[in-house]
Design a protein around this motif. Structure first.
Motif, PDB file in Angstrom:
ATOM      1  N   VAL A  94       0.900  -1.144   0.083  1.00  0.00           N
ATOM      2  CA  VAL A  94      -0.085  -0.137   0.145  1.00  0.00           C
ATOM      3  C   VAL A  94       0.804   1.186  -0.054  1.00  0.00           C
ATOM      4  O   VAL A  94       2.050   1.190   0.737  1.00  0.00           O
ATOM      5  CB  VAL A  94      -1.108   0.141   1.082  1.00  0.00           C
ATOM      6  N   VAL A  95       0.177   2.258  -0.866  1.00  0.00           N
ATOM      7  CA  VAL A  95       1.312   3.595  -0.854  1.00  0.00           C
ATOM      8  C   VAL A  95       0.366   4.749  -0.625  1.00  0.00           C
ATOM      9  O   VAL A  95      -0.583   4.842  -1.087  1.00  0.00           O
ATOM     10  CB  VAL A  95       1.746   3.757  -2.241  1.00  0.00           C
ATOM     11  N   TYR A 133       3.718  -4.741   3.257  1.00  0.00           N
ATOM     12  CA  TYR A 133       4.741  -3.603   3.149  1.00  0.00           C
ATOM     13  C   TYR A 133       3.685  -2.290   2.856  1.00  0.00           C
ATOM     14  O   TYR A 133       2.902  -2.135   2.178  1.00  0.00           O
ATOM     15  CB  TYR A 133       5.627  -3.641   1.661  1.00  0.00           C
ATOM     16  N   TYR A 134       4.237  -1.232   3.689  1.00  0.00           N
ATOM     17  CA  TYR A 134       3.472  -0.048   3.524  1.00  0.00           C
ATOM     18  C   TYR A 134       4.209   1.212   3.261  1.00  0.00           C
ATOM     19  O   TYR A 134       5.579   1.207   4.014  1.00  0.00           O
ATOM     20  CB  TYR A 134       2.547   0.149   5.136  1.00  0.00           C
ATOM     21  N   GLN A 145       9.388   6.547   3.277  1.00  0.00           N
ATOM     22  CA  GLN A 145       9.212   6.087   4.577  1.00  0.00           C
ATOM     23  C   GLN A 145       8.690   4.647   4.066  1.00  0.00           C
ATOM     24  O   GLN A 145       7.587   4.740   3.425  1.00  0.00           O
ATOM     25  CB  GLN A 145       8.308   6.747   5.678  1.00  0.00           C
ATOM     26  N   ALA A 146       9.103   3.618   4.530  1.00  0.00           N
ATOM     27  CA  ALA A 146       8.691   2.280   4.387  1.00  0.00           C
ATOM     28  C   ALA A 146       8.522   1.398   5.861  1.00  0.00           C
ATOM     29  O   ALA A 146       9.200   1.785   6.671  1.00  0.00           O
ATOM     30  CB  ALA A 146       9.591   1.456   3.501  1.00  0.00           C
ATOM     31  N   PHE A 147       7.639   0.585   5.769  1.00  0.00           N
ATOM     32  CA  PHE A 147       7.034  -0.293   7.033  1.00  0.00           C
ATOM     33  C   PHE A 147       6.842  -1.565   6.330  1.00  0.00           C
ATOM     34  O   PHE A 147       6.398  -1.803   5.309  1.00  0.00           O
ATOM     35  CB  PHE A 147       6.014   0.346   7.659  1.00  0.00           C
ATOM     36  N   ALA A 148       7.538  -2.638   7.286  1.00  0.00           N
ATOM     37  CA  ALA A 148       7.168  -4.080   6.820  1.00  0.00           C
ATOM     38  C   ALA A 148       6.561  -4.880   8.022  1.00  0.00           C
ATOM     39  O   ALA A 148       6.845  -4.429   9.156  1.00  0.00           O
ATOM     40  CB  ALA A 148       8.498  -4.682   6.562  1.00  0.00           C
ATOM     41  N   HIS A 149       5.571  -5.625   7.721  1.00  0.00           N
ATOM     42  CA  HIS A 149       4.833  -6.175   8.723  1.00  0.00           C
ATOM     43  C   HIS A 149       5.592  -7.647   9.067  1.00  0.00           C
ATOM     44  O   HIS A 149       6.165  -8.313   8.351  1.00  0.00           O
ATOM     45  CB  HIS A 149       3.555  -6.812   8.131  1.00  0.00           C
ATOM     46  N   ASP A 150       5.853  -7.492  10.708  1.00  0.00           N
ATOM     47  CA  ASP A 150       6.777  -8.793  11.068  1.00  0.00           C
ATOM     48  C   ASP A 150       5.800  -9.755  11.405  1.00  0.00           C
ATOM     49  O   ASP A 150       6.383 -10.693  12.204  1.00  0.00           O
ATOM     50  CB  ASP A 150       7.582  -8.196  12.004  1.00  0.00           C
ATOM     51  N   ARG A 153       2.907  -6.531  13.951  1.00  0.00           N
ATOM     52  CA  ARG A 153       3.049  -4.993  13.651  1.00  0.00           C
ATOM     53  C   ARG A 153       3.726  -4.571  12.547  1.00  0.00           C
ATOM     54  O   ARG A 153       4.726  -5.334  11.990  1.00  0.00           O
ATOM     55  CB  ARG A 153       3.426  -4.341  14.926  1.00  0.00           C
ATOM     56  N   LEU A 154       3.505  -3.341  12.111  1.00  0.00           N
ATOM     57  CA  LEU A 154       4.326  -2.653  11.059  1.00  0.00           C
ATOM     58  C   LEU A 154       5.298  -1.971  11.713  1.00  0.00           C
ATOM     59  O   LEU A 154       5.175  -1.155  12.586  1.00  0.00           O
ATOM     60  CB  LEU A 154       3.212  -1.701  10.523  1.00  0.00           C
ATOM     61  N   ARG A 155       6.538  -2.206  11.304  1.00  0.00           N
ATOM     62  CA  ARG A 155       7.708  -1.853  11.750  1.00  0.00           C
ATOM     63  C   ARG A 155       8.404  -0.968  10.727  1.00  0.00           C
ATOM     64  O   ARG A 155       8.505  -1.492   9.687  1.00  0.00           O
ATOM     65  CB  ARG A 155       8.586  -2.772  12.420  1.00  0.00           C
ATOM     66  N   PRO A 156       9.157   0.167  11.076  1.00  0.00           N
ATOM     67  CA  PRO A 156       9.691   1.139  10.174  1.00  0.00           C
ATOM     68  C   PRO A 156      11.051   0.432   9.670  1.00  0.00           C
ATOM     69  O   PRO A 156      11.850  -0.267  10.510  1.00  0.00           O
ATOM     70  CB  PRO A 156      10.149   2.153  10.984  1.00  0.00           C
TER      71      PRO A 156
END
Length: 272
Positions: A94-95, A133-134, A145-150, A153-156
């Motif tokens: 998602v962007v 991926y956000y 800025q990018a975040f990945a789901h672990d 949660r979404l982590r930077p």
């Protein structure tokens, strides 16, 4: 234009022209190599309905990409929205394109929901859709800025350069400076676009057609050069043949004169 707000404070997030062109560029370059084109879908400013118990609850990302779903709804229809429980697949990426009215919500800085209220955008992406991926892009500061789901949660993610590689898609998303040819005009600036495993920016259909036309033109020029070279070789061969004929004629003349001279001296040239 720069001083007046581009959003209605009562309805933030209304798109400006960048919010129109940028998602289009993402859509036109979103081609995960592990999936057939008819099994990839991307939406922009399209409602995602995510809760079967609350049919009026939805989120509307600036852009999102899904793989392993039909490109068209039911195989042949254009989507009016993306209904999660019917599609059977959540977005892979998602962007969001930051704007003043939506920045806190895009970055998960808004207050958590109260009972019976719709969840925040961040809660939907993190806890419900569990987006792998956000990505958030600020056009004004050119910040990615990018975040990945672990799994929780979404982590930077720490980006050493404005690029993000997504292994599950075999694609990368990064900042590209260049001129984007839209259907109406050519617009120069900084854009988000997809790149391949070799780090090459994926072309749009228009760019690919232009590249093919340039390649065809180069091939035609090469073919023309080869024809010209062949013509030069034929001409050179003809000149060599004429030169050889002239040398042979001169040699015959010289031999005839020598034979005549020998006969004048009472010498038979045939006996030599």
């Amino acid at each position: 234009m720069y001083d007046l707000p581009s959003e209605n404070p009562e309805d933030p997030g209304l798109p400006d022209e960048f919010h129109d062109f940028q998602p289009e560029l993402l859509r036109r370059t979103f081609r995960p190599p592990a999936y057939w084109p008819d099994r990839c879908f991307s939406g922009s400013d399209l409602n995602i309905y995510y809760d079967l118990d609350h049919l009026n609850w939805y989120k509307r990302p600036d852009w999102f990409g899904v793989v392993d779903v039909d490109c068209f709804y039911g195989g042949d229809d254009l989507r009016q929205s993306y209904v999660r429980w019917q599609e059977g697949a959540d977005p892979t990426v998602v962007v969001e394109l930051l704007s003043p009215g939506t920045e806190p919500e895009d970055l998960g800085q808004t207050q958590r929901r109260r009972p019976q209220q719709p969840p925040t955008k961040w809660e939907v992406y993190e806890q419900i859709l569990r987006v792998p991926y956000y990505v958030v892009f600020d056009r004004d500061s050119l910040t990615l800025q990018a975040f990945a789901h672990d799994g929780q949660r979404l982590r930077p993610l720490t980006l050493t350069e404005p690029r993000l590689w997504i292994p599950t898609l075999e694609l990368g998303l990064g900042l590209w400076r260049g001129t984007y040819s839209t259907g109406r005009a050519r617009v120069s600036g900084q854009w988000l676009r997809w790149y391949d495993a070799q780090g090459q920016w994926l072309p749009t259909d228009t760019e690919a057609a232009q590249q093919e036309a340039q390649l065809a033109q180069q091939e035609a020029q090469l073919a023309q050069q080869e024809v010209q070279l062949a013509q030069q070789e034929v001409q050179l061969a003809q000149e060599r043949a004429m030169f050889a004929e002239e040398r042979a004629r001169l040699a015959e003349d010289q031999a005839a004169r020598l034979a005549a001279k020998l006969r004048e001296l009472n010498i038979d040239p045939d006996a030599l």
